[in-house]
Motif scaffolding. Structure first.
Motif, PDB file in Angstrom:
ATOM      1  N   SER A 151      -1.294   6.995   6.549  1.00  0.00           N
ATOM      2  CA  SER A 151      -1.613   5.611   6.154  1.00  0.00           C
ATOM      3  C   SER A 151      -1.832   4.721   7.356  1.00  0.00           C
ATOM      4  N   VAL A 204       5.045   2.274   4.509  1.00  0.00           N
ATOM      5  CA  VAL A 204       5.121   1.443   3.307  1.00  0.00           C
ATOM      6  C   VAL A 204       5.945   0.187   3.607  1.00  0.00           C
ATOM      7  N   GLN A 207       4.039  -2.263   5.691  1.00  0.00           N
ATOM      8  CA  GLN A 207       2.999  -2.992   4.989  1.00  0.00           C
ATOM      9  C   GLN A 207       3.588  -4.044   4.039  1.00  0.00           C
ATOM     10  N   ARG A 267      -2.608  -0.233  -0.107  1.00  0.00           N
ATOM     11  CA  ARG A 267      -2.405   0.686   1.011  1.00  0.00           C
ATOM     12  C   ARG A 267      -3.657   1.544   1.173  1.00  0.00           C
TER      13      ARG A 267
END
Lengths: 300, 300
Positions: A151, A204, A207, A267
């Motif tokens: 990611s 995660v 973000q 995402r």
DNA sequence: CGATCTTACGGGATTCGTAAACATA
DNA sequence: TATGTTTACGAATCCCGTAAGATCG
């Protein structure tokens, strides 16, 4: 003086050594008999000695021919093995793929795809690392992984990144939580409530924090595994923000999920691979398979 | 689908794998660069996959290329070994000769010749059997000896005999023996005297008996070794009849030798070899050497 | 004399080298 | 732009197959 020998010559030699008859060996080698004869003669000239004692009635290996026969069998066998192995790789019947990807992908989306790949290519060894985004990238950089689904972007002189897919964040909470009443909650709605988060190493987490900025979130707990987060939420520890691809962890009657509003709460997942090296045939095959089947029901 | 690979291709591939540069590898392979390029392309097409990732700026092995590199090195090495081994045999730098010959030849005439041969071909393994004539022939028949020098003919479908040399029989006795007075004794002169003989298996014994026929010889003792016979004669046990090539055993001040008269008292020595098979390069070399130097001072 | 290997030779495929085109840092 | 690989193409080489020749049992 270095001399050229070909597998064709060795095959011809061994055919004659086995059959002890030029005509039959020539047929077996798909050559006319004179051409075959010339081939044997050429081999003998290269080696500098006679390999066969021949009259019109009998063909027999010489002493040296018998010595050469052993080597020839071994060399031919190994050469054919080497070629066959390459062809097996080319045909995707052999090989190895090292894939690094996020745990959220590794648990939900990947398994059925990988099962199909394995069914089609049962002898390609699969090496999956389900690790956090940074580690994914590092594995590609170091060569331990052929490519990664991560990611975080990683555009360096050696690495190349391209978008694979994206998924939106969802609010997860108990059915009876006040936020469960909202259809499209915004980050502002969530900020005040106690929130269960992943560890600071998680992308995660990064973000979510970035989306909340400059607001501070009311973090009540940090965990490493999403399945643990689910347990905490069921026990009433608060809410959490989870990317859509990981929602299957929260599929439970006491919990509800709500898509979050706002562009930052999306995402992106990237394919990271080396810029200089091509993928192995096996890796390329898996790569194409994966690229052809991004998480389907989800928006890009 | 069977595919031809040549050592040239492997050498070219490895040159490129090592140097990672088409131009240099082409020069190393004694090819123009485009020809070299085509050669690599052909190899890749045969294998069905790319072996090198190449841009104008860099040439690197692919994953499969690295796999192939291992096999290629091994195969090329073994192929070159095999060829070099054959060339060493052709150049008489390696090999093995198994020679069977009579003890009388093995002790006197052979050693200096064999020393010269060994000096010229130090890595040819020599295997000498100094055995009686029958055994010599049997060893050739069974393949344990490449050829033999024996005193019996052996012309069968598998064996071929040719004359090598001949030597006359000599009387040996003590200096003070009555027969020592004769210049050219005949078998009739000897028949009455006690005689020390070799065993019945010996071809010398056969020939002596045949020459005496129908006279019976007055055999006082049978021995296996000529050196033992010499000892007995010195001790006064009688006389003996010995072929010229073996006379060196009797070179002693108390003993004298006299050439025997009569055509039957001449021993022929033959070369016996297989009719169907050629000699190995090493055996042929020794064969020619021996044939060129028959026991020199002696009559044919 | 028949089966089998070798030699002779013309035709065709392969492969080579030169020169030009193309690609990348 | 300079270095280095690929493409294009004419030419030399190599190798094949047919036919004739030689040889051994």
């Amino acid at each position: 003086m270095q001399i050229d020998v070909s597998t064709r010559q060795l095959r011809a030699f061994l055919a004659l050594a086995d059959g002890r008859n030029f005509t039959r060996a020539a047929a077996q080698t798909h050559l006319s008999q004179p051409a075959f004869s010339a081939l044997i003669r050429a081999l003998e000239e290269q080696l500098g000695l006679r390999l066969f004692d021949r009259t019109t009635r009998s063909v027999e290996l010489t002493v040296e021919g018998r010595l050469f026969e052993e080597s020839a069998r071994r060399v031919l066998h190994e050469a054919q093995e080497a070629v066959a192995d390459m062809q097996a790789h080319a045909a995707r019947r052999r090989g190895r793929v090292s894939l690094a990807l996020l745990p959220s992908l590794a648990a939900g989306w990947l398994p059925p795809l990988l099962a199909g790949f394995r069914a089609r290519h049962p002898d390609i060894h699969l090496d999956v690392a389900d690790v956090l985004s940074e580690d994914c990238v590092e594995r590609v950089r170091s060569g331990r992984a052929d490519f990664a689904l991560a990611s975080t972007r990683a555009d360096t002189p050696e690495l190349r990144t391209e978008l694979f897919c994206s998924d939106g964040f969802h609010l997860v909470c108990r059915r009876n939580h006040p936020l469960a009443k909202l259809r499209l909650p915004r980050i502002a709605d969530v900020a005040a409530h106690p929130i269960v988060q992943l560890s600071r190493e998680s992308s995660v987490r990064h973000q979510v924090e970035a989306a909340a900025h400059p607001r501070q979130l009311n973090t009540v707990m940090e965990l490493d595994q999403l399945s643990s987060v689910a347990g905490m939420l069921r026990a009433g520890f608060g809410v959490s923000l989870v990317p859509e691809l990981a929602l299957f962890h929260f599929d439970h009657p006491e919990l509800v999920t709500r898509p979050m509003q706002g562009p930052k709460l999306r995402r992106q997942i990237f394919v990271v691979r080396r810029r200089d090296r091509s993928l192995s045939v096996a890796a390329q095959a898996l790569y194409e398979e994966l690229m052809a089947h991004p998480p389907g029901a989800l928006s890009r």
